[in-house]
Design a protein around this motif. Structure first.
Motif, short mmCIF file in Angstrom:
data_model
loop_
_atom_site.label_atom_id
_atom_site.label_comp_id
_atom_site.label_asym_id
_atom_site.label_seq_id
_atom_site.Cartn_x
_atom_site.Cartn_y
_atom_site.Cartn_z
N HIS A 86 -9.64 1.17 0.54
CA HIS A 86 -9.18 0.44 2.01
C HIS A 86 -8.86 -0.86 1.75
O HIS A 86 -9.71 -1.47 0.86
CB HIS A 86 -10.48 0.72 2.79
N GLU A 110 -5.12 2.67 1.64
CA GLU A 110 -5.14 2.84 3.31
C GLU A 110 -5.51 1.48 4.01
O GLU A 110 -6.33 0.87 3.54
CB GLU A 110 -6.26 3.70 3.93
N LEU A 111 -4.68 0.99 4.97
CA LEU A 111 -5.05 -0.25 5.60
C LEU A 111 -6.05 -0.29 6.35
O LEU A 111 -6.42 0.88 7.00
CB LEU A 111 -3.69 -0.49 6.24
N ALA A 112 -7.10 -1.30 6.39
CA ALA A 112 -8.25 -1.18 7.28
C ALA A 112 -8.41 -2.79 7.73
O ALA A 112 -7.68 -3.51 7.31
CB ALA A 112 -9.18 -0.76 6.43
N THR A 113 -9.23 -2.89 8.56
CA THR A 113 -9.73 -4.08 9.15
C THR A 113 -10.98 -4.25 8.41
O THR A 113 -12.03 -3.49 9.16
CB THR A 113 -9.68 -4.04 10.66
N ILE A 114 -10.99 -5.22 7.67
CA ILE A 114 -12.17 -5.49 6.92
C ILE A 114 -12.73 -6.92 7.31
O ILE A 114 -12.06 -7.71 6.77
CB ILE A 114 -12.19 -5.51 5.40
N ASN A 165 -10.34 6.94 -2.39
CA ASN A 165 -9.69 6.17 -1.24
C ASN A 165 -9.85 4.62 -1.42
O ASN A 165 -10.94 4.29 -1.49
CB ASN A 165 -10.22 6.35 0.03
N GLN A 199 -12.17 -1.99 -0.38
CA GLN A 199 -13.54 -1.20 -0.50
C GLN A 199 -12.91 0.14 -1.22
O GLN A 199 -12.03 0.68 -0.85
CB GLN A 199 -14.16 -0.86 0.74
N THR A 207 0.73 -1.32 -0.12
CA THR A 207 -0.05 0.01 0.19
C THR A 207 0.94 1.06 0.13
O THR A 207 0.73 2.25 -0.89
CB THR A 207 -1.01 -0.07 1.21
N ASP A 255 -7.96 -4.49 3.29
CA ASP A 255 -7.51 -5.28 4.56
C ASP A 255 -6.19 -5.54 4.80
O ASP A 255 -5.29 -5.86 3.90
CB ASP A 255 -8.09 -6.59 4.46
N ALA A 256 -5.61 -5.20 6.26
CA ALA A 256 -4.30 -5.28 6.40
C ALA A 256 -3.60 -6.61 6.34
O ALA A 256 -2.54 -6.78 6.40
CB ALA A 256 -4.17 -4.85 7.87
#
Length: 165
Positions: free
Chosen positions: A102, A80-84, A100, A91, A41, A104-105
């Motif tokens: 997003h 951007e890293l996210a918790t999905i 943007n 997303q 990312t 998943d990390a």
């Protein structure tokens, strides 16, 4: 037709985690298959920032046309890293000047590519984007060029003033 295509790659230069290139109606982004989400990312943010400074892609936002050179809100893509928890590992969110994405990390590059490509295709189908390519406006309704495997519009451009003898 506009396309943005992500690919998992095994043959990037040493130390290179992402490489983007533009052609008519296409942005192709290759990502090192073995990179982890925090690294790819970051690499994608840097690479797309580099690419956007040199291309002519535009967003139609309400009654405005936004470009990478717009003074108040230049076009940018931010990973951007996210918790999905539920759903695909990516997303997409769009607002004026910014896309943007997003991620998943814990998403591998293969999972990222498999989820992002159909999401980007659907995103571009919203017809808010166009490209200025060598004097031609390319959007989702534009035909593919014959050498690209699709139909040809059959439009021939004559010489420009500076091209005539």
């Amino acid at each position: 037709m506009l396309r943005v295509v992500y690919e998992a790659a095994d043959d990037l230069q040493p130390g290179e985690l992402a490489r983007a290139e533009e052609d008519r109606g296409l942005i192709r982004i290759r990502v090192d298959r073995h990179a982890e989400a925090p690294a790819y990312t970051d690499a994608l943010n840097a690479e797309l920032d580099r690419l956007l400074r040199g291309i002519e892609w535009f967003q139609v936002w309400k009654d405005e046309i936004v470009s990478p050179r717009s003074a108040d809100t230049p076009v940018k893509v931010v990973f951007e890293l996210a918790t999905i928890i539920d759903g695909p590992p990516v997303q997409i969110r769009e607002r004026k000047g910014t896309v943007n994405i997003h991620v998943d990390a814990h998403a591998t590059v293969d999972e990222f590519v498999a989820a992002l490509n159909p999401a980007i295709e659907e995103f571009l189908a919203g017809a808010r984007w166009f490209q200025l390519w060598q004097g031609e406006i390319v959007d989702m309704a534009s035909p593919e060029r014959a050498h690209g495997g699709g139909p040809d519009a059959g439009v021939r451009r004559g010489p420009l003033v500076h091209e005539t003898p």
